[in-house]
Design a protein around this motif. Structure first.
Motif, PDB file in Angstrom:
ATOM      1  N   THR A 148      33.451   3.791   5.932  1.00  0.00           N
ATOM      2  CA  THR A 148      34.494   3.786   6.007  1.00  0.00           C
ATOM      3  C   THR A 148      34.232   2.561   3.983  1.00  0.00           C
ATOM      4  OG1 THR A 148      33.982   0.898   6.671  1.00  0.00           O
ATOM      5  CG2 THR A 148      34.840   2.988   8.231  1.00  0.00           C
ATOM      6  N   VAL A 149      35.152   2.997   3.181  1.00  0.00           N
ATOM      7  CA  VAL A 149      35.031   1.675   2.593  1.00  0.00           C
ATOM      8  C   VAL A 149      34.727   0.462   2.491  1.00  0.00           C
ATOM      9  CG1 VAL A 149      36.538   0.954   0.479  1.00  0.00           C
ATOM     10  CG2 VAL A 149      37.645   2.853   1.993  1.00  0.00           C
ATOM     11  N   GLU A 150      34.543  -0.041   3.720  1.00  0.00           N
ATOM     12  CA  GLU A 150      33.795  -0.925   2.997  1.00  0.00           C
ATOM     13  C   GLU A 150      32.035  -0.390   3.763  1.00  0.00           C
ATOM     14  OE1 GLU A 150      38.062  -1.800   5.132  1.00  0.00           O
ATOM     15  OE2 GLU A 150      36.527  -0.243   5.169  1.00  0.00           O
ATOM     16  N   ALA A 152      30.823   1.600   2.611  1.00  0.00           N
ATOM     17  CA  ALA A 152      29.783   1.755   0.917  1.00  0.00           C
ATOM     18  C   ALA A 152      30.061   0.682   0.288  1.00  0.00           C
ATOM     19  CB  ALA A 152      30.929   2.787   0.337  1.00  0.00           C
ATOM     20  N   GLN A 153      30.948   0.031   0.477  1.00  0.00           N
ATOM     21  CA  GLN A 153      30.503  -1.472  -0.728  1.00  0.00           C
ATOM     22  C   GLN A 153      29.369  -2.295   0.324  1.00  0.00           C
ATOM     23  OE1 GLN A 153      34.237  -3.071   0.730  1.00  0.00           O
ATOM     24  NE2 GLN A 153      35.376  -2.012  -1.358  1.00  0.00           N
ATOM     25  N   SER A 175      26.844   5.351  -1.649  1.00  0.00           N
ATOM     26  CA  SER A 175      27.570   4.556  -1.957  1.00  0.00           C
ATOM     27  C   SER A 175      28.250   4.338  -3.033  1.00  0.00           C
ATOM     28  CB  SER A 175      27.086   2.991  -1.874  1.00  0.00           C
ATOM     29  OG  SER A 175      26.474   3.152  -0.449  1.00  0.00           O
ATOM     30  N   ILE A 179      32.097   4.975  -3.008  1.00  0.00           N
ATOM     31  CA  ILE A 179      33.840   4.799  -2.810  1.00  0.00           C
ATOM     32  C   ILE A 179      34.145   5.344  -4.278  1.00  0.00           C
ATOM     33  CG2 ILE A 179      34.177   2.900  -5.013  1.00  0.00           C
ATOM     34  CD1 ILE A 179      31.491   1.050  -2.979  1.00  0.00           C
ATOM     35  N   ALA A 182      37.103   7.519  -2.933  1.00  0.00           N
ATOM     36  CA  ALA A 182      37.920   6.590  -1.767  1.00  0.00           C
ATOM     37  C   ALA A 182      39.276   6.172  -2.930  1.00  0.00           C
ATOM     38  CB  ALA A 182      37.544   5.324  -1.315  1.00  0.00           C
ATOM     39  N   LYS A 183      38.287   5.589  -4.173  1.00  0.00           N
ATOM     40  CA  LYS A 183      39.503   5.071  -4.907  1.00  0.00           C
ATOM     41  C   LYS A 183      40.404   6.117  -5.528  1.00  0.00           C
ATOM     42  CE  LYS A 183      36.873   1.273  -7.212  1.00  0.00           C
ATOM     43  NZ  LYS A 183      36.347   0.479  -8.162  1.00  0.00           N
ATOM     44  N   ILE A 187      42.062   5.425  -1.144  1.00  0.00           N
ATOM     45  CA  ILE A 187      41.966   4.768   0.045  1.00  0.00           C
ATOM     46  C   ILE A 187      41.574   3.155   0.215  1.00  0.00           C
ATOM     47  CG2 ILE A 187      40.408   5.170   2.540  1.00  0.00           C
ATOM     48  CD1 ILE A 187      40.352   8.130   1.837  1.00  0.00           C
ATOM     49  N   SER A 189      40.500   1.029   2.570  1.00  0.00           N
ATOM     50  CA  SER A 189      39.825   1.138   3.302  1.00  0.00           C
ATOM     51  C   SER A 189      40.166   1.884   4.955  1.00  0.00           C
ATOM     52  CB  SER A 189      40.593  -0.959   3.955  1.00  0.00           C
ATOM     53  OG  SER A 189      41.967  -1.023   4.458  1.00  0.00           O
ATOM     54  N   ILE A 192      36.807   6.947   5.757  1.00  0.00           N
ATOM     55  CA  ILE A 192      36.726   7.753   3.875  1.00  0.00           C
ATOM     56  C   ILE A 192      37.048   9.146   4.108  1.00  0.00           C
ATOM     57  CG2 ILE A 192      35.671   8.918   1.945  1.00  0.00           C
ATOM     58  CD1 ILE A 192      34.183   5.764   1.681  1.00  0.00           C
TER      59      ILE A 192
END
Length: 281
Positions: A148-150, A152-153, A175, A179, A182-183, A187, A189, A192
């Protein structure tokens, strides 16, 4: 003995049972498929030890691999357990432990790199990044949903599957790529890797996209499927750290013997190792 006949209603109930047992989506799909294949082959006949033995022999005659046959027997045995037909349980084929993998199914590092470069040249960014994610982390295709985005962050993903919870570390380079992707796809959150309609990618979709890529990359289709990327990760990881226990933890195996299967070399590499022994004058 009471006649044992398999009905559509029983198979449907079996599927619900597997869901309640928290089996993975892939396992449920396979078990139901195998039970349906067995039922179709019975063609209305009742289930007996004789018909099960006959089915095993039929599968052998059709030149199914012994490992495949045993996996199908595991499915119908689970069904028999669900139905409380203990006397119907099938005996598995005895298979000698293999020392090496078939070279025709071994994805090499060079072939993997060629697949990525081809996907990039074709503009198939999602597939390229998806393959990198599986191969760089060793996750199962059913675990892609946890990227998920979270995650990856944070640089790590928490996998909650098959009653086990484990944490997968994401390489920093991966990661950043996740990210950035996703941007680009807007996306903010959650998962992905999504379809155009925003749904999770299915196992079948991933498999089909990889097979289509093979034709463009000139890589045999027999070598390219999601689980082979997990194998490539396992062999590469082990060569780097030589720690099978640690690798078992990363892959989510509760038994090191399962991990050992991932480390089988090809027959060609095995011959090379024998030649290096220098025992032939």
């Amino acid at each position: 003995m009471e006649e044992r006949r398999i009905s559509t209603e029983q198979i449907t109930a079996f599927g619900k049972y597997l869901h309640a047992e928290e089996r993975s989506a892939g396992t449920i799909e396979k078990y139901l498929r195998d039970v349906k294949v067995f039922t179709a082959w019975l063609n209305g006949r009742s289930v007996t030890k004789e018909t099960i033995t006959e089915w095993k022999e039929n599968l052998l005659e059709q030149q199914y691999a012994p490992v495949t046959i045993n996996s199908m027997l595991a499915a119908i045995n689970t069904f028999f357990h669900f139905m409380d037909w203990k006397e119907c349980r099938a005996k598995f084929l005895k298979i000698q432990r293999q020392m090496f993998r078939e070279q025709s199914r071994e994805l090499t590092r060079g072939e993997y790199n060629r697949l990525l470069k081809t996907a990039r040249s074709l503009g198939w960014k999602r597939l390229e990044l998806l393959m990198e994610t599986i191969c760089a982390t060793g996750i199962r295709v059913s675990e892609v949903q946890y990227i998920t985005v979270e995650a990856a962050q944070k640089g790590k993903a928490q996998i909650d599957l098959k009653g086990k919870i484990r944490t997968i570390l994401l390489p920093s380079k991966l990661s950043k790529k996740l990210i950035k992707y996703a941007k680009h796809k807007k996306i903010a959150s959650g998962e992905i890797f999504l379809t155009r309609s925003g749904k999770s990618l299915s196992r079948k979709q991933i498999w089909m996209e990889m097979k289509r890529l093979c034709r463009h990359a000139d890589v045999p289709e027999s070598k390219v499927f999601p689980h082979n990327l997990r194998h490539l990760f396992a062999t590469t990881f082990y060569k780097a750290c030589k720690d099978i226990v640690r690798l078992a933890d990363v892959l989510g195996h509760s038994n090191v013997e399962t991990t050992r299967i991932y480390l089988l070399t090809t027959g060609q590499e095995h011959i090379y190792q024998l030649d290096r022994l220098g025992l032939i004058l």
